[in-house]
Motif scaffolding. Structure first.
Motif, PDB file in Angstrom:
ATOM      1  N   GLU A 112       5.445  19.485  -5.882  1.00 27.74           N
ATOM      2  CA  GLU A 112       5.364  20.413  -4.759  1.00 27.74           C
ATOM      3  C   GLU A 112       4.307  20.073  -3.934  1.00 27.74           C
ATOM      4  OE1 GLU A 112       7.933  22.645  -5.243  1.00 27.74           O
ATOM      5  OE2 GLU A 112       8.604  21.962  -7.031  1.00 27.74           O
ATOM      6  N   ASN A 113       3.859  21.368  -3.165  1.00 29.33           N
ATOM      7  CA  ASN A 113       2.759  21.097  -2.240  1.00 29.33           C
ATOM      8  C   ASN A 113       1.379  20.809  -2.946  1.00 29.33           C
ATOM      9  OD1 ASN A 113       2.601  20.931   0.604  1.00 29.33           O
ATOM     10  ND2 ASN A 113       1.482  22.834   0.609  1.00 29.33           N
ATOM     11  N   GLY A 114       0.754  19.591  -2.565  1.00 31.46           N
ATOM     12  CA  GLY A 114      -0.264  19.366  -3.394  1.00 31.46           C
ATOM     13  C   GLY A 114      -1.775  19.820  -2.675  1.00 31.46           C
ATOM     14  N   PRO A 115      -2.902  18.857  -3.053  1.00 29.19           N
ATOM     15  CA  PRO A 115      -3.983  19.158  -2.308  1.00 29.19           C
ATOM     16  C   PRO A 115      -4.047  18.732  -0.728  1.00 29.19           C
ATOM     17  CG  PRO A 115      -4.047  17.256  -3.577  1.00 29.19           C
ATOM     18  CD  PRO A 115      -2.770  17.914  -4.065  1.00 29.19           C
ATOM     19  N   ILE A 116      -2.847  17.835  -0.512  1.00 28.03           N
ATOM     20  CA  ILE A 116      -2.700  17.302   1.018  1.00 28.03           C
ATOM     21  C   ILE A 116      -1.402  17.988   1.126  1.00 28.03           C
ATOM     22  CG2 ILE A 116      -2.498  15.381   2.753  1.00 28.03           C
ATOM     23  CD1 ILE A 116      -3.952  13.756   0.495  1.00 28.03           C
ATOM     24  N   PRO A 117      -1.002  18.627   2.454  1.00 26.59           N
ATOM     25  CA  PRO A 117       0.397  19.344   2.773  1.00 26.59           C
ATOM     26  C   PRO A 117       1.392  18.264   2.594  1.00 26.59           C
ATOM     27  CG  PRO A 117      -1.443  19.803   4.385  1.00 26.59           C
ATOM     28  CD  PRO A 117      -2.120  18.949   3.380  1.00 26.59           C
ATOM     29  N   ARG A 118       2.365  18.490   1.654  1.00 29.27           N
ATOM     30  CA  ARG A 118       3.406  17.385   1.400  1.00 29.27           C
ATOM     31  C   ARG A 118       4.100  16.942   2.388  1.00 29.27           C
ATOM     32  NH1 ARG A 118       5.793  15.789  -3.364  1.00 29.27           N
ATOM     33  NH2 ARG A 118       8.124  15.197  -3.231  1.00 29.27           N
ATOM     34  N   HIS A 119       4.403  17.858   3.462  1.00 31.67           N
ATOM     35  CA  HIS A 119       5.161  17.336   4.592  1.00 31.67           C
ATOM     36  C   HIS A 119       4.572  16.092   5.492  1.00 31.67           C
ATOM     37  CE1 HIS A 119       2.355  20.094   6.869  1.00 31.67           C
ATOM     38  NE2 HIS A 119       2.755  19.333   8.057  1.00 31.67           N
ATOM     39  N   LEU A 120       3.168  16.159   5.424  1.00 32.71           N
ATOM     40  CA  LEU A 120       2.264  14.991   5.932  1.00 32.71           C
ATOM     41  C   LEU A 120       2.384  13.781   5.009  1.00 32.71           C
ATOM     42  CD1 LEU A 120      -0.812  16.858   7.033  1.00 32.71           C
ATOM     43  CD2 LEU A 120       1.004  16.558   8.412  1.00 32.71           C
ATOM     44  N   VAL A 121       2.401  13.834   3.933  1.00 32.80           N
ATOM     45  CA  VAL A 121       2.345  12.765   3.136  1.00 32.80           C
ATOM     46  C   VAL A 121       3.717  12.263   3.066  1.00 32.80           C
ATOM     47  CG1 VAL A 121       2.014  11.753   0.681  1.00 32.80           C
ATOM     48  CG2 VAL A 121       0.700  13.610   1.486  1.00 32.80           C
ATOM     49  N   VAL A 122       5.048  12.974   3.093  1.00 30.76           N
ATOM     50  CA  VAL A 122       6.292  12.488   3.144  1.00 30.76           C
ATOM     51  C   VAL A 122       6.426  11.746   4.599  1.00 30.76           C
ATOM     52  CG1 VAL A 122       8.699  13.243   3.339  1.00 30.76           C
ATOM     53  CG2 VAL A 122       7.170  14.180   1.423  1.00 30.76           C
ATOM     54  N   ARG A 123       6.031  12.461   5.663  1.00 35.11           N
ATOM     55  CA  ARG A 123       6.120  11.864   6.786  1.00 35.11           C
ATOM     56  C   ARG A 123       5.381  10.488   7.110  1.00 35.11           C
ATOM     57  NH1 ARG A 123       7.604  13.031  12.398  1.00 35.11           N
ATOM     58  NH2 ARG A 123       8.019  11.109  12.987  1.00 35.11           N
ATOM     59  N   ALA A 124       4.332  10.434   6.603  1.00 34.66           N
ATOM     60  CA  ALA A 124       3.441   9.109   6.496  1.00 34.66           C
ATOM     61  C   ALA A 124       3.887   8.182   5.765  1.00 34.66           C
ATOM     62  CB  ALA A 124       2.064   9.624   6.106  1.00 34.66           C
ATOM     63  N   ALA A 125       4.365   8.257   4.530  1.00 30.39           N
ATOM     64  CA  ALA A 125       5.242   7.383   3.696  1.00 30.39           C
ATOM     65  C   ALA A 125       6.587   6.719   4.480  1.00 30.39           C
ATOM     66  CB  ALA A 125       5.614   8.231   2.262  1.00 30.39           C
ATOM     67  N   GLY A 126       7.289   7.677   4.897  1.00 35.79           N
ATOM     68  CA  GLY A 126       8.174   6.905   5.472  1.00 35.79           C
ATOM     69  C   GLY A 126       7.972   6.251   6.796  1.00 35.79           C
ATOM     70  N   LEU A 127       7.084   6.851   7.629  1.00 36.87           N
ATOM     71  CA  LEU A 127       6.578   5.919   8.895  1.00 36.87           C
ATOM     72  C   LEU A 127       5.827   4.711   8.340  1.00 36.87           C
ATOM     73  CD1 LEU A 127       6.819   6.390  11.829  1.00 36.87           C
ATOM     74  CD2 LEU A 127       4.522   7.792  11.688  1.00 36.87           C
ATOM     75  N   PHE A 128       5.137   4.807   7.344  1.00 35.34           N
ATOM     76  CA  PHE A 128       4.481   3.485   6.956  1.00 35.34           C
ATOM     77  C   PHE A 128       5.499   2.410   6.891  1.00 35.34           C
ATOM     78  CE2 PHE A 128       2.859   0.591   3.715  1.00 35.34           C
ATOM     79  CZ  PHE A 128       1.734   0.123   4.110  1.00 35.34           C
ATOM     80  N   GLY A 129       6.604   2.752   6.172  1.00 34.58           N
ATOM     81  CA  GLY A 129       7.746   1.802   5.741  1.00 34.58           C
ATOM     82  C   GLY A 129       8.305   1.463   6.965  1.00 34.58           C
ATOM     83  N   GLU A 130       8.616   2.275   8.116  1.00 30.79           N
ATOM     84  CA  GLU A 130       9.226   1.894   9.137  1.00 30.79           C
ATOM     85  C   GLU A 130       8.282   0.904   9.971  1.00 30.79           C
ATOM     86  OE1 GLU A 130      10.082   5.524  11.365  1.00 30.79           O
ATOM     87  OE2 GLU A 130      11.019   6.419   9.514  1.00 30.79           O
ATOM     88  N   LEU A 131       6.938   1.323  10.100  1.00 29.03           N
ATOM     89  CA  LEU A 131       6.113   0.156  10.973  1.00 29.03           C
ATOM     90  C   LEU A 131       5.847  -0.945  10.497  1.00 29.03           C
ATOM     91  CD1 LEU A 131       3.345   3.194  11.525  1.00 29.03           C
ATOM     92  CD2 LEU A 131       4.769   1.761  13.222  1.00 29.03           C
TER      93      LEU A 131
ATOM     94  N   ARG B 163       0.921  -1.000  -0.027  1.00 31.30           N
ATOM     95  CA  ARG B 163      -0.165  -0.038  -0.012  1.00 31.30           C
ATOM     96  C   ARG B 163       0.668   1.144  -0.001  1.00 31.30           C
ATOM     97  NH1 ARG B 163      -5.478  -1.347   3.466  1.00 31.30           N
ATOM     98  NH2 ARG B 163      -6.120  -2.757   2.538  1.00 31.30           N
ATOM     99  N   SER B 164       2.042   1.010   0.251  1.00 33.14           N
ATOM    100  CA  SER B 164       3.178   2.307  -0.233  1.00 33.14           C
ATOM    101  C   SER B 164       3.244   2.925  -1.560  1.00 33.14           C
ATOM    102  CB  SER B 164       4.346   2.097   0.205  1.00 33.14           C
ATOM    103  OG  SER B 164       5.072   1.074  -0.607  1.00 33.14           O
ATOM    104  N   ALA B 165       2.467   1.995  -2.493  1.00 34.34           N
ATOM    105  CA  ALA B 165       2.522   2.457  -3.717  1.00 34.34           C
ATOM    106  C   ALA B 165       1.646   3.868  -3.830  1.00 34.34           C
ATOM    107  CB  ALA B 165       2.012   1.452  -4.521  1.00 34.34           C
ATOM    108  N   SER B 166       0.544   3.872  -2.897  1.00 37.67           N
ATOM    109  CA  SER B 166      -0.264   4.970  -2.904  1.00 37.67           C
ATOM    110  C   SER B 166       0.385   6.191  -2.576  1.00 37.67           C
ATOM    111  CB  SER B 166      -1.565   4.759  -2.070  1.00 37.67           C
ATOM    112  OG  SER B 166      -2.319   3.676  -2.546  1.00 37.67           O
ATOM    113  N   PHE B 167       1.142   6.236  -1.465  1.00 45.60           N
ATOM    114  CA  PHE B 167       1.931   7.427  -1.344  1.00 45.60           C
ATOM    115  C   PHE B 167       2.758   7.820  -2.311  1.00 45.60           C
ATOM    116  CE2 PHE B 167       1.304   5.497   3.187  1.00 45.60           C
ATOM    117  CZ  PHE B 167       0.540   6.654   3.723  1.00 45.60           C
TER     118      PHE B 167
END
Length: 270
Positions: free
Chosen positions: A132-151, A119-123
């Motif tokens: 660049e910054n999109g409809p969802i704040p990019r810093h949140l998506v970047v952090r969520a993608a990295g954290l998803f992999g770590e978890l 499901r990381s493919a969605s990120f």
């Protein structure tokens, strides 16, 4: 219906699939669920339910993957856990914890279900689409993608997950007090299951009463599942962002409450 000796009983509320209550040859009722073959996840749903084998979930009575058909046990009386929210929210969370403890069993290789890590493919798609910054704040998506992999990488065990566990997908029943329905069926970290519980029911709603209950739910989930609070918070944040990514990917609509949960949890992440 002819091959399985069924007669129609009552059409049920429809969303992604066609679903109807039916009567079997012996007079008992069941639920017939139809989807476009290979376009949905009905085969994965059936495989997950067969793995659960009636422990905390409805049972599969018959399946026809080629035609996208499932005949399922009916949960009666079928009251949704969501009906306990918000006034009996602790009771609702306790029911969901019991379901998770019933469903989750360690699994080895050979179970033909998708890996949660996929499901990381969605990120990744979202970040490529919006460099660049999109409809969802990019810093949140970047952090969520990295954290998803770590978890996913730090999972203490791999289990067959419901994959879409929330207050609409757990019904009151007679065989057990509560039974899960509509699993997506993925294999991975059991902690993934808690995320959607923090912003449901009605994740697209504007009323933030549910979010005001989130921290109490975090504590109860951590205690009931023997999971560190930090991990519950992390999965809640990741799923909040992932839900928003999926909502935008699907129809361009923002689910709002899932994102607001992620924004509330972001400062609490380690």
């Amino acid at each position: 219906m002819r091959e399985w000796q069924l007669s129609p009983a009552e059409l049920l509320p429809l969303s992604m699939n066609w679903v109807s209550r039916v009567r079997r040859a012996d007079g008992s009722t069941a639920v017939l669920k139809l989807a476009v073959p290979e376009a949905g996840h009905l085969a994965d749903e059936a495989t997950a339910l067969e793995w659960f084998a009636g422990r905390g979930a409805i049972e599969v009575l018959a399946r026809d993957d080629a035609r996208g058909a499932l005949l399922l046990e009916e949960a009666r009386p079928g009251i949704q856990v969501r009906d306990l929210v918000p006034h009996r929210d602790e009771e609702a969370t306790a029911a969901l914890i019991r379901i998770m403890r019933r469903l989750h069993r360690p699994v080895g290789t050979g179970v033909e279900l998708p890996e949660l890590a996929g499901r990381s493919a969605s990120f990744e798609r979202h970040l490529r689409r919006f460099p660049e910054n999109g409809p969802i704040p990019r810093h949140l998506v970047v952090r969520a993608a990295g954290l998803f992999g770590e978890l996913c990488a730090s999972a203490a065990e791999r289990v067959v997950l419901h994959g879409d566990l929330h207050h609409d997908n757990v019904l009151s029943a007679e065989r057990e007090s509560w039974l899960a329905i509509d699993p997506h069926g993925v294999v991975g970290d059991p902690g993934y299951e808690v995320g959607a519980l923090l912003y449901n029911p009605d994740p697209s709603g504007t009323d933030d009463t549910v979010l005001d209950l989130a921290m109490a739910r975090v504590e109860q989930l951590a205690d009931g599942l023997g999971m560190p609070v930090e991990r519950v918070l992390a999965w809640g944040f990741v799923q909040g962002v992932l839900s928003e990514v999926w909502a935008f990917e699907g129809d361009g609509m923002r689910s709002s409450r899932a994102l607001r949960l992620a924004e509330r949890l972001f400062p609490l992440l380690g």
